[in-house]
Design a protein around this motif. Structure first.
Motif: not given
Ligand SMILES: *Cc1c(COP(=O)(O)O)cnc(C)c1O
Length: 362
Positions: A158-165, A191-198
């Motif tokens: 499991w890769i969370c990118n960017p990572n939470n938290p 898991d790219e849940a936040y990619r739009e904010y990068v």
């Protein structure tokens, strides 16, 4: 109780949701409560989504299209992949669950970071798999440490990118080098849940393109964060069609509601809203950085819509003190809290109250 529960379930803690805003208002007898705890979009969602939902209300008596045909077509066009390379789900939370159910046999090893998103661990335990934890290094994924842990029993990474938290990211270069070294029998889920904010340009924005080369790579995207649709539950995963076909057997026939399908389609079309979400987040992030600097608080620079901050005091205590004053954040281990970036007004309210809380503790 004489009913027997599955052994694996006994080791899982239920999700502890934060207090709802209305409860906090009542409990502390305050009018104004700001929630910066769940990385939600402070702008709400695109007005086009609301219109699409209103249009779709006439069809609530009819089951949704279980194949998600229109949504898949739109996503396939957007990402230049085949329709079979896309599988929508009821949020990425559901997809994490489906992936675990599809692949994890008892005693399979599943590699994940610490700290990262907690559902990877819970779904692994639920299936009787063994979580293999690789601690973050300097708040960032330790990809070499992960590679060292791969064994013949490894099933998923499991890769969370960017990572939470932590809000930290893996660069494109590091990610590709990593993928080159992962054996093809190991599934890598990004898991790219936040990619739009990068904001950095060395992020693997081409991850979907990479799924064409690496058959063992799945990329998860969600509408819950930057698109502001956390309440409606819709996300999608891109990857090799054979991998997705197996996951497709496990999902429920109507896992994505009809309103969620039209909401996602309308959201994709509104680039302007996404840009506004990005800009608001960046402005808020820079404001919070400055304020933390002024307070001499260490924080982890973030590529997401949340910031991990060392408040120099027990995070749980600061959480309680802030909540009394109408600010809900997320306490983390030790002296850390995680704060979601809100509107400028919300950010200011949080900082004012944080200052008060920290002053009082001196
Ligand atoms: C919020 C979040 C999710 C959950 O997203 P949903 O699509 O709302 O289920 C998944 N992964 C990470 C890392 C998150 O922070």
């Amino acid at each position: 109780m004489s009913i027997q529960f599955r052994e694996e379930i006994k080791n899982i803690q239920p999700y502890k949701p934060g207090k709802p805003i209305e409860d906090v208002k009542r409990e502390y007898n305050i009018q104004k409560v700001v929630k910066l705890a769940s990385n939600e979009n402070p702008l709400g969602c695109s007005p086009k989504v609301k219109e699409a939902i209103i249009q779709a209300l006439d069809k609530l008596a009819i089951y949704p299209d279980g194949n998600n045909t229109d949504l898949k077509n739109l996503l396939a066009k957007k990402h230049s992949v085949e329709v079979d390379n896309i599988l929508p789900s009821s949020g990425s939370d559901e997809m994490i669950d489906l992936i675990a159910k599809t692949f994890i046999n008892k005693d399979d090893e599943v590699i994940m970071a610490d700290i990262t998103f907690p559902r990877y661990m819970q779904t692994t335990i639920m299936m009787g798999g063994t979580p293999v934890i690789v601690p973050l290094k300097e708040f960032t994924f330790d990809l070499d440490g992960i590679l060292e842990k791969i064994s013949p029993k490894t099933k998923i990474i499991w890769i969370c990118n960017p990572n939470n938290p932590t809000g930290t990211m893996i660069t494109e270069k590091d990610f590709v080098e990593f993928l080159d070294k992962v054996p093809p029998y190991v599934l890598v889920v990004s898991d790219e849940a936040y990619r739009e904010y990068v904001t950095r340009d060395d992020y693997p924005f081409n991850s979907i393109e990479l799924t064409k080369k690496y058959e063992n790579l799945l990329v998860m995207r969600t509408f819950s964060k930057a698109y502001g649709l956390a309440g409606i539950r819709v996300a999608y995963t891109v990857g090799h069609k054979e991998v997705l076909q197996y996951i497709n057997r496990v999902r429920g026939p109507f896992n994505v509601s009809s309103l969620a399908q039209v909401a996602a389609m309308a959201a994709i079309e509104d680039d302007e809203f996404l840009k506004k979400a990005y800009d608001t987040n960046l402005q808020g992030k820079n404001f919070l950085y400055e304020e933390f600097d002024r307070l001499s608080l260490h924080y982890v620079p973030s590529e997401t819509n949340h910031i991990l901050v060392d408040v120099g005091r027990d995070g749980q205590e600061v959480f309680m003190e802030l909540q009394k004053r109408g600010v809900i954040i997320r306490p983390m281990t030790g002296n850390y809290i995680r704060v979601s970036i809100g509107t400028m007004e919300e950010n200011r309210f949080f900082v004012e109250n944080l200052k008060e809380v920290l002053k009082k503790g001196q």
